[in-house]
Design a protein around this motif. Structure first.
Motif, short mmCIF file in Angstrom:
data_model
loop_
_atom_site.label_atom_id
_atom_site.label_comp_id
_atom_site.label_asym_id
_atom_site.label_seq_id
_atom_site.Cartn_x
_atom_site.Cartn_y
_atom_site.Cartn_z
N GLY A 235 0.78 -1.23 0.00
CA GLY A 235 0.00 0.00 0.00
C GLY A 235 0.81 1.27 0.00
O GLY A 235 0.24 2.37 0.01
N VAL A 236 2.15 1.18 -0.01
CA VAL A 236 3.00 2.37 -0.03
C VAL A 236 3.66 2.49 -1.41
O VAL A 236 4.42 1.62 -1.82
N GLN A 237 3.37 3.59 -2.09
CA GLN A 237 3.94 3.83 -3.41
C GLN A 237 4.92 4.99 -3.33
O GLN A 237 4.61 6.03 -2.75
N ALA A 238 6.09 4.82 -3.92
CA ALA A 238 7.10 5.87 -3.92
C ALA A 238 7.56 6.13 -5.35
O ALA A 238 7.83 5.20 -6.10
N LEU A 239 7.66 7.41 -5.69
CA LEU A 239 8.10 7.81 -7.03
C LEU A 239 9.07 8.98 -6.89
O LEU A 239 8.75 9.98 -6.24
N GLN A 240 10.25 8.86 -7.48
CA GLN A 240 11.21 9.95 -7.49
C GLN A 240 10.95 10.85 -8.69
O GLN A 240 10.77 10.37 -9.81
N LEU A 241 10.96 12.15 -8.43
CA LEU A 241 10.73 13.14 -9.49
C LEU A 241 11.94 14.06 -9.58
O LEU A 241 12.25 14.76 -8.62
N GLU A 242 12.62 14.03 -10.72
CA GLU A 242 13.75 14.93 -10.98
C GLU A 242 13.30 16.00 -11.95
O GLU A 242 12.77 15.69 -13.02
N VAL A 243 13.52 17.26 -11.59
CA VAL A 243 13.12 18.37 -12.45
C VAL A 243 14.37 19.12 -12.90
O VAL A 243 15.30 19.34 -12.12
N SER A 244 14.40 19.49 -14.15
CA SER A 244 15.54 20.24 -14.70
C SER A 244 15.65 21.61 -14.05
O SER A 244 14.68 22.38 -14.00
N ARG A 245 16.82 21.92 -13.57
CA ARG A 245 17.04 23.22 -12.93
C ARG A 245 16.91 24.37 -13.92
O ARG A 245 16.60 25.50 -13.54
N ALA A 246 17.15 24.08 -15.19
CA ALA A 246 17.04 25.13 -16.21
C ALA A 246 15.63 25.70 -16.30
O ALA A 246 15.43 26.82 -16.77
N LEU A 247 14.65 24.94 -15.85
CA LEU A 247 13.26 25.39 -15.94
C LEU A 247 12.94 26.50 -14.95
O LEU A 247 11.99 27.24 -15.16
N TYR A 248 13.74 26.63 -13.89
CA TYR A 248 13.31 27.56 -12.83
C TYR A 248 14.43 28.38 -12.19
O TYR A 248 14.13 29.26 -11.38
N MET A 249 15.70 28.13 -12.53
CA MET A 249 16.76 28.87 -11.87
C MET A 249 17.96 29.10 -12.79
O MET A 249 18.15 28.39 -13.78
N ASP A 250 18.73 30.12 -12.44
CA ASP A 250 20.00 30.39 -13.09
C ASP A 250 21.04 29.51 -12.42
O ASP A 250 21.31 29.65 -11.23
N GLN A 251 21.63 28.60 -13.17
CA GLN A 251 22.52 27.61 -12.56
C GLN A 251 23.90 28.17 -12.23
O GLN A 251 24.69 27.51 -11.56
N ALA A 252 24.21 29.37 -12.69
CA ALA A 252 25.47 30.02 -12.34
C ALA A 252 25.34 30.78 -11.03
O ALA A 252 26.14 30.62 -10.10
N SER A 253 24.30 31.60 -10.93
CA SER A 253 24.10 32.40 -9.71
C SER A 253 23.32 31.65 -8.64
O SER A 253 23.29 32.07 -7.48
N LEU A 254 22.65 30.56 -9.03
CA LEU A 254 21.79 29.76 -8.15
C LEU A 254 20.58 30.56 -7.65
O LEU A 254 20.05 30.29 -6.57
N GLU A 255 20.13 31.50 -8.46
CA GLU A 255 18.95 32.29 -8.12
C GLU A 255 17.77 31.88 -9.01
O GLU A 255 17.96 31.53 -10.18
N PRO A 256 16.55 31.90 -8.48
CA PRO A 256 15.38 31.60 -9.31
C PRO A 256 15.25 32.62 -10.45
O PRO A 256 15.61 33.78 -10.30
N HIS A 257 14.75 32.16 -11.60
CA HIS A 257 14.49 33.09 -12.69
C HIS A 257 12.98 33.16 -12.97
O HIS A 257 12.16 32.65 -12.20
N GLY A 258 12.62 33.77 -14.08
CA GLY A 258 11.22 34.04 -14.36
C GLY A 258 10.35 32.81 -14.53
O GLY A 258 9.12 32.91 -14.44
N GLY A 259 10.95 31.66 -14.77
CA GLY A 259 10.16 30.44 -14.93
C GLY A 259 9.74 29.79 -13.63
O GLY A 259 8.98 28.81 -13.65
#
Length: 287
Positions: A235-259
């Motif tokens: 009865g226990v279901q587990a799913l790992q979800l990996e999301v691309s950082r490019a969708l929501y943050m600047d990977q150089a400054s590590l700050e969120p962007h407009g997405g």
């Protein structure tokens, strides 16, 4: 706030009725103690490159949908809650490790054990070997409390609802611009052993409907959390979800962007669909 006042994890409960759904983020912790920074040969920005930056914030709308949100406050570079408790690299320590430590896993060999040896391209974290007592302290004060809390949440859902869905949320580095042959999301179900096909399909279809590229199990099939807690026959279901950082943050400054807000809204909608799925499973469990 002093270091001693910051707990190793935070739990955000839904304001109303609780659904049998947990969203967990073991890698978004960003409390770097002065002692850890002094111990490291890397600066704070380099250490933060191992974070699943802001994943807890991306899913902060989960509670309004009825899900419970759990996230670590300690950094992944300090202690990794998505590994076995004692998955340690013997080359990192002054003295021989106890025989019961797992010193030969693929993650250990790559430098990413429970106590990480490296941070991606920035190289080794520590200029000299650590005492084993340092690993013991981190595991007992960070890893163990986090998993005690997660285990309690899972069991509470089983007791209340007869079922539980655990979405283990992560982020992954990616090129700055989306590429058609690379996924925006990777769903890890431990090759079909950690959850039912229905849950994986539900999440995949929800993301594809928004125009995202979604992959399954490659290159991330699910870490310790997914494999340890996912017991669909019980009865226990587990799913790992990996999301691309490019969708929501600047990977150089590590700050969120407009997405960021756009993705946050998509993930809130996704959690709402998982909650509906969980409600259906609860009705089936009660029959």
């Amino acid at each position: 706030m002093t270091d001693g006042e910051i707990p190793p994890f935070l739990i955000h409960a839904p304001p109303g009725a609780q659904a049998p759904v947990i969203v967990a983020s073991p890698h978004s912790g960003r409390h770097y103690t002065p002692e850890f920074l002094r111990m490291s040969r890397l600066d704070g920005l380099a250490l933060r490159r191992s974070e699943d930056c802001y994943v807890d914030r991306l899913f902060e709308g989960a509670t309004a949908q009825g899900a419970t949100l759990l996230h670590a406050t300690f950094p992944r570079a300090y202690c990794d809650a998505n590994r076995e408790a004692w998955e340690l690299d013997p080359t990192m320590f002054r003295e021989p490790l106890p025989h019961w430590c797992n010193t030969t896993s693929s993650k250990v060999r790559a430098g990413f054990g429970t106590i990480a040896r490296i941070v991606s391209r920035d190289g080794p974290i520590y200029p000299r070997p650590l005492p084993f007592s340092e690993a013991e302290m981190r595991i007992r004060t960070c890893w163990q409390p986090y998993h005690d809390a997660l285990s309690r949440l899972v069991q509470d859902n089983m007791d209340r609802h007869g079922c539980c869905i655990l979405l283990d949320a992560h982020s992954m580095p990616a090129p700055r611009r989306r590429q058609a042959d690379l996924p925006d999301f990777v769903l890890g179900n431990a090759w079909g052993t950690a959850c039912t096909p229905g849950l994986t399909a539900l999440v995949e279809q929800g993301l594809v409907a928004h125009g995202y590229n979604v992959a399954r199990n490659v290159p991330f099939a699910g870490g310790f959390v997914t494999r340890h807690y996912g017991r669909p026959r019980r009865g226990v279901q587990a799913l790992q979800l990996e999301v691309s950082r490019a969708l929501y943050m600047d990977q150089a400054s590590l700050e969120p962007h407009g997405g960021f807000e756009t993705l946050q809204a998509v993930l809130t909608e996704l959690v709402a669909s998982i909650v509906q799925y969980g409600d259906m499973l609860e009705q089936q469990a009660a029959e």
